[in-house]
Design a protein around this motif. Sequence first.
Motif, PDB file in Angstrom:
ATOM      1  N   UNK A   1       0.852  -1.195   0.000  1.00  0.00           N
ATOM      2  CA  UNK A   1       0.000   0.000   0.000  1.00  0.00           C
ATOM      3  C   UNK A   1       0.882   1.237   0.000  1.00  0.00           C
ATOM      4  N   UNK A   2       0.256   2.387  -0.231  1.00  0.00           N
ATOM      5  CA  UNK A   2       0.999   3.648  -0.178  1.00  0.00           C
ATOM      6  C   UNK A   2       1.376   3.969   1.270  1.00  0.00           C
ATOM      7  N   UNK A   3       2.499   4.645   1.430  1.00  0.00           N
ATOM      8  CA  UNK A   3       2.963   5.041   2.755  1.00  0.00           C
ATOM      9  C   UNK A   3       3.171   6.548   2.766  1.00  0.00           C
ATOM     10  N   UNK A   4       2.523   7.206   3.714  1.00  0.00           N
ATOM     11  CA  UNK A   4       2.611   8.658   3.787  1.00  0.00           C
ATOM     12  C   UNK A   4       3.918   9.157   4.362  1.00  0.00           C
ATOM     13  N   UNK A   5       4.592   8.288   5.143  1.00  0.00           N
ATOM     14  CA  UNK A   5       5.847   8.711   5.761  1.00  0.00           C
ATOM     15  C   UNK A   5       6.807   7.524   5.816  1.00  0.00           C
ATOM     16  N   UNK A   6       7.958   7.729   6.421  1.00  0.00           N
ATOM     17  CA  UNK A   6       8.939   6.664   6.628  1.00  0.00           C
ATOM     18  C   UNK A   6       9.428   6.792   8.063  1.00  0.00           C
ATOM     19  N   UNK A   7       9.045   5.828   8.897  1.00  0.00           N
ATOM     20  CA  UNK A   7       9.380   5.860  10.317  1.00  0.00           C
ATOM     21  C   UNK A   7      10.552   4.915  10.608  1.00  0.00           C
ATOM     22  N   UNK A   8      11.467   5.386  11.443  1.00  0.00           N
ATOM     23  CA  UNK A   8      12.519   4.503  11.924  1.00  0.00           C
ATOM     24  C   UNK A   8      12.866   4.875  13.347  1.00  0.00           C
ATOM     25  N   UNK A   9      13.414   3.918  14.093  1.00  0.00           N
ATOM     26  CA  UNK A   9      13.724   4.154  15.498  1.00  0.00           C
ATOM     27  C   UNK A   9      15.222   4.165  15.745  1.00  0.00           C
ATOM     28  N   UNK A  10      15.588   4.917  16.774  1.00  0.00           N
ATOM     29  CA  UNK A  10      16.976   4.996  17.238  1.00  0.00           C
ATOM     30  C   UNK A  10      16.962   5.054  18.764  1.00  0.00           C
ATOM     31  N   UNK A  11      18.126   4.913  19.373  1.00  0.00           N
ATOM     32  CA  UNK A  11      18.271   5.111  20.806  1.00  0.00           C
ATOM     33  C   UNK A  11      18.574   6.585  21.075  1.00  0.00           C
ATOM     34  N   UNK A  12      18.064   7.093  22.186  1.00  0.00           N
ATOM     35  CA  UNK A  12      18.205   8.521  22.473  1.00  0.00           C
ATOM     36  C   UNK A  12      19.663   8.983  22.467  1.00  0.00           C
ATOM     37  N   UNK A  13      20.548   8.164  23.036  1.00  0.00           N
ATOM     38  CA  UNK A  13      21.943   8.588  23.137  1.00  0.00           C
ATOM     39  C   UNK A  13      22.647   8.649  21.784  1.00  0.00           C
ATOM     40  N   UNK A  14      22.005   8.105  20.751  1.00  0.00           N
ATOM     41  CA  UNK A  14      22.610   8.082  19.421  1.00  0.00           C
ATOM     42  C   UNK A  14      22.083   9.177  18.505  1.00  0.00           C
ATOM     43  N   UNK A  15      21.220  10.037  19.016  1.00  0.00           N
ATOM     44  CA  UNK A  15      20.581  11.037  18.161  1.00  0.00           C
ATOM     45  C   UNK A  15      21.603  11.873  17.398  1.00  0.00           C
ATOM     46  N   UNK A  16      22.672  12.278  18.056  1.00  0.00           N
ATOM     47  CA  UNK A  16      23.667  13.112  17.394  1.00  0.00           C
ATOM     48  C   UNK A  16      24.260  12.448  16.166  1.00  0.00           C
ATOM     49  N   UNK A  17      24.539  11.157  16.251  1.00  0.00           N
ATOM     50  CA  UNK A  17      25.118  10.435  15.117  1.00  0.00           C
ATOM     51  C   UNK A  17      24.159  10.413  13.934  1.00  0.00           C
ATOM     52  N   UNK A  18      22.876  10.243  14.207  1.00  0.00           N
ATOM     53  CA  UNK A  18      21.900  10.192  13.123  1.00  0.00           C
ATOM     54  C   UNK A  18      21.638  11.585  12.552  1.00  0.00           C
ATOM     55  N   UNK A  19      21.662  12.591  13.385  1.00  0.00           N
ATOM     56  CA  UNK A  19      21.505  13.957  12.863  1.00  0.00           C
ATOM     57  C   UNK A  19      22.669  14.319  11.952  1.00  0.00           C
ATOM     58  N   UNK A  20      23.870  13.896  12.318  1.00  0.00           N
ATOM     59  CA  UNK A  20      25.027  14.181  11.451  1.00  0.00           C
ATOM     60  C   UNK A  20      24.915  13.437  10.129  1.00  0.00           C
ATOM     61  N   UNK A  21      24.487  12.187  10.180  1.00  0.00           N
ATOM     62  CA  UNK A  21      24.361  11.394   8.948  1.00  0.00           C
ATOM     63  C   UNK A  21      23.294  11.971   8.020  1.00  0.00           C
ATOM     64  N   UNK A  22      22.288  12.597   8.598  1.00  0.00           N
ATOM     65  CA  UNK A  22      21.204  13.202   7.822  1.00  0.00           C
ATOM     66  C   UNK A  22      21.312  14.723   7.875  1.00  0.00           C
ATOM     67  N   UNK A  23      22.533  15.211   7.767  1.00  0.00           N
ATOM     68  CA  UNK A  23      22.831  16.616   7.990  1.00  0.00           C
ATOM     69  C   UNK A  23      22.217  17.584   7.008  1.00  0.00           C
ATOM     70  N   UNK A  24      21.689  17.090   5.885  1.00  0.00           N
ATOM     71  CA  UNK A  24      21.038  17.994   4.942  1.00  0.00           C
ATOM     72  C   UNK A  24      19.576  18.249   5.303  1.00  0.00           C
ATOM     73  N   UNK A  25      19.095  17.643   6.395  1.00  0.00           N
ATOM     74  CA  UNK A  25      17.723  17.849   6.840  1.00  0.00           C
ATOM     75  C   UNK A  25      17.670  18.832   8.012  1.00  0.00           C
TER      76      UNK A  25
END
Length: 202
Positions: A49-73
């Motif tokens: 089916x169609x998906x309106x968004x894309x959800x994924x989970x991370x651990x709170x202490x890792x937020x900085x690493x994911x923000x850097x990897x997605x730095x264009x957002x």
Amino acid sequence: MNEQAEIPDQERWVAWQPAELAQRLRDVARPWCIVGGWALDLWHGAETRDHGDLEFTILREDLGAFRRALGDLEFYTVHDGVLERLAVDREPAAEIFQIWGFDRAAGRWRVDMMIEPGTDDGWVYKRATEIRRPRSEMVMRTAGGIPYLNPSAVLLFKAKYQRPKDEADFAAALPKLAAPERTWLRDCLELLHPGHGWTKAL
């Protein structure tokens, strides 16, 4: 211009595909996985089916690493239906468990990043933290290596709402769900949602 006026329209979603997110996160050596409807479709091996968004989970202490990897957002916290810009140099408040990523160049939301309460080795259900399982049992992978949440856990999240798409997802998943996962989901439903309509089907 105040910050609230700069918040993008919440409906401007053109989410990435899971493979694109996985490519962008290829160098992040921390736990994460696709959740929600897309997780079920990765398990099915096809987009059902169609998906309106894309959800994924991370651990709170890792937020900085994911923000850097997605730095264009640009990132915005979501709490009680309110979006607020999350400045680059700020950590989200403890009550924040959802962060959207906005692609300013394209003018579109791309990802919905969920903060989970687990550990490197353990998965914890955020709505009832007494429900726990080893992460190795709860995170599966596609042939291409994309991590996604065990379908039984995806359905546990969906059981709270029972929207038409949740009912359709349950009906599509039920025939393929392994017996141990059916038992686990049924036990969770009996604990958290006594009398739930899915229990008998399981």
